[in-house]
Design a protein around this motif. Structure first.
Motif, PDB file in Angstrom:
ATOM      1  N   ASP A  44       7.443  13.938   0.114  1.00 35.33           N
ATOM      2  CA  ASP A  44       8.009  13.125   1.193  1.00 35.33           C
ATOM      3  C   ASP A  44       7.271  11.807   1.416  1.00 35.33           C
ATOM      4  OD1 ASP A  44       5.645  13.944   2.406  1.00 35.33           O
ATOM      5  OD2 ASP A  44       6.596  15.348   3.781  1.00 35.33           O
ATOM      6  N   GLY A  45       6.227  11.545   0.631  1.00 34.79           N
ATOM      7  CA  GLY A  45       5.489  10.298   0.753  1.00 34.79           C
ATOM      8  C   GLY A  45       4.549  10.234   1.937  1.00 34.79           C
ATOM      9  N   GLU A  46       4.378  11.345   2.657  1.00 32.79           N
ATOM     10  CA  GLU A  46       3.532  11.344   3.842  1.00 32.79           C
ATOM     11  C   GLU A  46       2.064  11.179   3.463  1.00 32.79           C
ATOM     12  OE1 GLU A  46       2.232  14.251   7.587  1.00 32.79           O
ATOM     13  OE2 GLU A  46       3.826  14.863   6.205  1.00 32.79           O
ATOM     14  N   ARG A 185       9.019   9.546  -9.751  1.00 34.70           N
ATOM     15  CA  ARG A 185      10.423   9.635  -9.346  1.00 34.70           C
ATOM     16  C   ARG A 185      11.378   8.935 -10.297  1.00 34.70           C
ATOM     17  NH1 ARG A 185       9.897   8.582  -2.757  1.00 34.70           N
ATOM     18  NH2 ARG A 185       9.048  10.652  -2.235  1.00 34.70           N
ATOM     19  N   GLU A 186      10.972   7.756 -10.781  1.00 33.02           N
ATOM     20  CA  GLU A 186      11.883   6.949 -11.590  1.00 33.02           C
ATOM     21  C   GLU A 186      11.728   7.179 -13.088  1.00 33.02           C
ATOM     22  OE1 GLU A 186      12.299   2.841 -10.544  1.00 33.02           O
ATOM     23  OE2 GLU A 186      11.748   3.188  -8.446  1.00 33.02           O
ATOM     24  N   HIS A 187      10.537   7.547 -13.519  1.00 30.46           N
ATOM     25  CA  HIS A 187      10.284   7.733 -14.952  1.00 30.46           C
ATOM     26  C   HIS A 187       9.510   9.033 -15.205  1.00 30.46           C
ATOM     27  CE1 HIS A 187      11.887   3.806 -15.760  1.00 30.46           C
ATOM     28  NE2 HIS A 187      10.964   3.206 -15.023  1.00 30.46           N
ATOM     29  N   PRO A 188      10.087  10.173 -14.851  1.00 35.90           N
ATOM     30  CA  PRO A 188       9.363  11.439 -15.036  1.00 35.90           C
ATOM     31  C   PRO A 188       9.014  11.726 -16.487  1.00 35.90           C
ATOM     32  CG  PRO A 188      11.679  11.828 -14.483  1.00 35.90           C
ATOM     33  CD  PRO A 188      11.414  10.377 -14.248  1.00 35.90           C
ATOM     34  N   HIS A 241       1.968  25.455  -6.987  1.00 35.27           N
ATOM     35  CA  HIS A 241       2.894  26.274  -6.206  1.00 35.27           C
ATOM     36  C   HIS A 241       4.049  25.444  -5.646  1.00 35.27           C
ATOM     37  CE1 HIS A 241      -0.230  29.264  -6.620  1.00 35.27           C
ATOM     38  NE2 HIS A 241      -1.075  28.507  -5.961  1.00 35.27           N
ATOM     39  N   GLY A 242       4.555  24.539  -6.484  1.00 37.96           N
ATOM     40  CA  GLY A 242       5.714  23.744  -6.101  1.00 37.96           C
ATOM     41  C   GLY A 242       5.405  22.533  -5.245  1.00 37.96           C
ATOM     42  N   LYS A 243       4.142  22.309  -4.922  1.00 41.51           N
ATOM     43  CA  LYS A 243       3.742  21.174  -4.096  1.00 41.51           C
ATOM     44  C   LYS A 243       2.977  20.177  -4.947  1.00 41.51           C
ATOM     45  CE  LYS A 243       0.812  20.053  -0.088  1.00 41.51           C
ATOM     46  NZ  LYS A 243      -0.016  20.629   0.997  1.00 41.51           N
ATOM     47  N   ARG A 244       3.341  18.893  -4.840  1.00 39.24           N
ATOM     48  CA  ARG A 244       2.666  17.848  -5.618  1.00 39.24           C
ATOM     49  C   ARG A 244       1.991  16.847  -4.697  1.00 39.24           C
ATOM     50  NH1 ARG A 244       2.211  15.783 -10.565  1.00 39.24           N
ATOM     51  NH2 ARG A 244       3.763  17.169 -11.517  1.00 39.24           N
ATOM     52  N   LEU A 245       0.746  16.502  -5.037  1.00 35.32           N
ATOM     53  CA  LEU A 245      -0.027  15.504  -4.307  1.00 35.32           C
ATOM     54  C   LEU A 245      -0.414  14.364  -5.238  1.00 35.32           C
ATOM     55  CD1 LEU A 245      -2.549  17.729  -2.289  1.00 35.32           C
ATOM     56  CD2 LEU A 245      -0.306  16.909  -1.560  1.00 35.32           C
ATOM     57  N   ILE A 246      -0.646  13.219  -4.648  1.00 37.14           N
ATOM     58  CA  ILE A 246      -1.203  12.062  -5.357  1.00 37.14           C
ATOM     59  C   ILE A 246      -2.463  11.633  -4.619  1.00 37.14           C
ATOM     60  CG2 ILE A 246      -0.872   9.631  -5.963  1.00 37.14           C
ATOM     61  CD1 ILE A 246       2.169  10.272  -6.091  1.00 37.14           C
TER      62      ILE A 246
END
Length: 273
Positions: A44-46, A185-188, A241-246
């Motif tokens: 969600d970009g949070e 998002r744009e170039h997986p 577990h299905g969650k992605r962070l940057i």
């Protein structure tokens, strides 16, 4: 204990980790004291944690994330094909290391060029790719800056395709996080190149500069960078577990401190639930 993301407890734990890491770093006399750190939820970009994330500083080789982003744009548009060859000019061949070391007039496949930029951070190949796409490195750098603006990277400007020291190169941790998110998002499929552990070239095995690959659970990209003026930079993404962070760290004092800070910030981010 599970710490709710964005909570006061989460911020306190992250701040303590960042402070401890700063104390453990090996100081460089020319390095700014503040280290820029940021963790965002890629879904969600949070923003989960930020410290000096809007300080404008040199991007170093994180620049090449945008170089490859434009290459992936061109592939998607059909103006660049995987069957294309990338030819080395004199200007490209003259770049400082890291580099593959191709002589002027020699060429390599587009796939090999992308891998060399993503894995070895090859400056000669990055410039050759820029010239192929933009006609000149200067024109390509202008296109890089324009693309950055389109992604909301308000504080970023590029003057070359490599990130080698130049007054015209600038960014922030926040902007690099936006670029990392856009890449996902744009170039997986393009993003997958950053997970390559090593490449083989001219009887050499070249390891990815991202030391977190294979060492920190879930990390599958994205890019490191270093110049004297920038310090040690890293943008990393991990999925569990299905969650992605940057996580983005700019301006650290050593590669070890940079890697440790990013690792701990990812752990705190995943612990935040």
């Amino acid at each position: 204990m599970t710490i709710a993301k964005g909570s006061f407890a989460f911020r306190c734990v992250a701040a303590m980790l960042a402070g401890a890491l700063a104390g453990s770093a090996v100081a460089r006399p020319d390095a700014p004291r503040a280290v820029s750190s940021l963790v965002i939820d890629a879904d969600d970009g949070e923003t989960l944690y930020a410290s000096d994330a809007d300080i404008v500083r040199a991007p170093a080789s994180l620049t090449k994330m945008m170089t490859l982003f434009l290459a992936f744009d061109a592939i998607e548009a059909g103006t660049l094909r995987m069957s294309d060859r990338i030819t080395m000019s004199r200007h490209a061949a003259s770049q400082q290391p890291s580099k593959l070391g191709l002589l002027p007039g020699r060429s390599l496949s587009l796939r090999a060029a992308i891998e060399a930029v993503a894995v070895e951070s090859a400056n000669d190949v990055a410039v050759a790719l820029a010239e192929r796409l933009g006609g000149s490195e200067r024109a390509f750098a202008e296109a890089m800056t324009a693309r950055a603006r389109s992604l909301g990277m308000r504080h970023t400007k590029f003057s070359n395709a490599t990130g080698l020291t130049s007054r015209g190169n600038r960014t922030t941790a926040h902007d690099i996080a936006l670029l990392s998110l856009a890449m996902l998002r744009e170039h997986p499929r393009g993003y997958d190149y950053f997970a390559t552990r090593s490449i083989h070239w001219a009887n050499r095995t070249i390891a990815n500069h991202n030391h977190l690959l294979g060492r920190v659970p879930g990390v599958d990209g994205i890019k490191t960078g270093y110049t004297v003026d920038a310090g040690y930079n890293l943008a990393a993404s991990a999925k569990r577990h299905g969650k992605r962070l940057i996580a983005v760290v700019l301006g650290e004092r050593s590669a070890a401190a940079r890697d440790l800070r990013v690792s701990h910030l990812l752990e705190v981010g995943f612990a935040g639930g």
